[in-house]
Scaffold this motif. Structure first.
Motif, short mmCIF file in Angstrom:
data_model
loop_
_atom_site.label_atom_id
_atom_site.label_comp_id
_atom_site.label_asym_id
_atom_site.label_seq_id
_atom_site.Cartn_x
_atom_site.Cartn_y
_atom_site.Cartn_z
N ASP A 1 0.82 -1.22 0.00
CA ASP A 1 0.00 0.00 0.00
C ASP A 1 0.85 1.27 0.00
O ASP A 1 0.48 2.27 -0.61
CB ASP A 1 -1.00 0.00 1.15
CG ASP A 1 -0.35 -0.23 2.50
OD1 ASP A 1 0.85 -0.52 2.54
OD2 ASP A 1 -1.06 -0.12 3.52
N LYS B 1 -4.61 2.33 -0.87
CA LYS B 1 -5.38 1.40 -0.05
C LYS B 1 -6.61 0.91 -0.80
O LYS B 1 -6.99 -0.26 -0.72
CB LYS B 1 -5.76 2.05 1.27
CG LYS B 1 -4.58 2.21 2.20
CD LYS B 1 -5.00 2.68 3.57
CE LYS B 1 -3.82 3.03 4.42
NZ LYS B 1 -3.15 1.93 5.04
N LYS C 1 -7.44 -2.99 -1.98
CA LYS C 1 -8.74 -3.60 -1.64
C LYS C 1 -9.44 -4.11 -2.90
O LYS C 1 -10.02 -5.19 -2.90
CB LYS C 1 -9.62 -2.58 -0.92
CG LYS C 1 -10.80 -3.20 -0.22
CD LYS C 1 -11.56 -2.16 0.58
CE LYS C 1 -10.94 -2.08 1.96
NZ LYS C 1 -11.74 -1.28 2.90
#
Length: 158
Positions: free
Chosen positions: A23, A38, A42
């Protein structure tokens, strides 16, 4: 570190250090910040705490695909180019494309002589900052006073 560890990983035409977390490593790509990184991890389903050098080529492709799909999956306020000037679409521009579009925007503003364009042309501050005491490119006031004093002293000696 195992044999499969890569010290440099290339994503979206950018070389990124492999010893950083996924990240945070993605923030090395121009146009991607921490929050966007982030969201990308995801979307791609990759553990953000893994080191970038340990991920496989398939996972790198997943990351690139999720960067490309970000404008479709994310809301309009999340992308970095909302309501593009030419197309009117929400886009997320990264890498060298970001540099090119930014330069084109500045050139367009200069060409149509809008306030921001005129300020950019003159090399002045654009976003409403004060210019009385900062942003000076020439000699400062204190230096001018000192020079005047020297000239007066020379005149008195003669």
């Amino acid at each position: 570190m195992s044999d499969s560890f890569r010290h440099i990983v290339r994503i979206k035409n950018t070389n990124i250090e492999g010893d950083r977390r996924v990240d945070y490593a993605l923030t090395g790509i121009k146009g991607i910040g921490q929050r966007t990184a982030k969201a990308i991890t995801k979307l791609s389903g990759i553990n953000p705490e893994k080191r970038l050098g340990t991920i496989t080529d398939e996972e790198v492709e997943k990351i690139e695909q999720s960067i490309d799909q970000l404008e479709e999956k994310a809301p309009g306020w999340f992308v970095n180019r909302t309501k593009d000037y030419k197309t009117g679409e929400n886009k997320h521009v990264t890498g060298s494309d970001l540099i090119v579009t930014h330069r084109q925007d500045l050139d367009r503003m200069k060409k149509i002589n809008c306030y921001k364009g005129v300020r950019h042309k003159k090399g002045k501050k654009v976003r409403g900052q004060r210019t009385r005491s900062t942003g000076r490119s020439e000699t400062t006031v204190g230096v001018k006073r000192a020079e005047l004093q020297k000239q007066k002293d020379k005149a008195e000696e003669e």
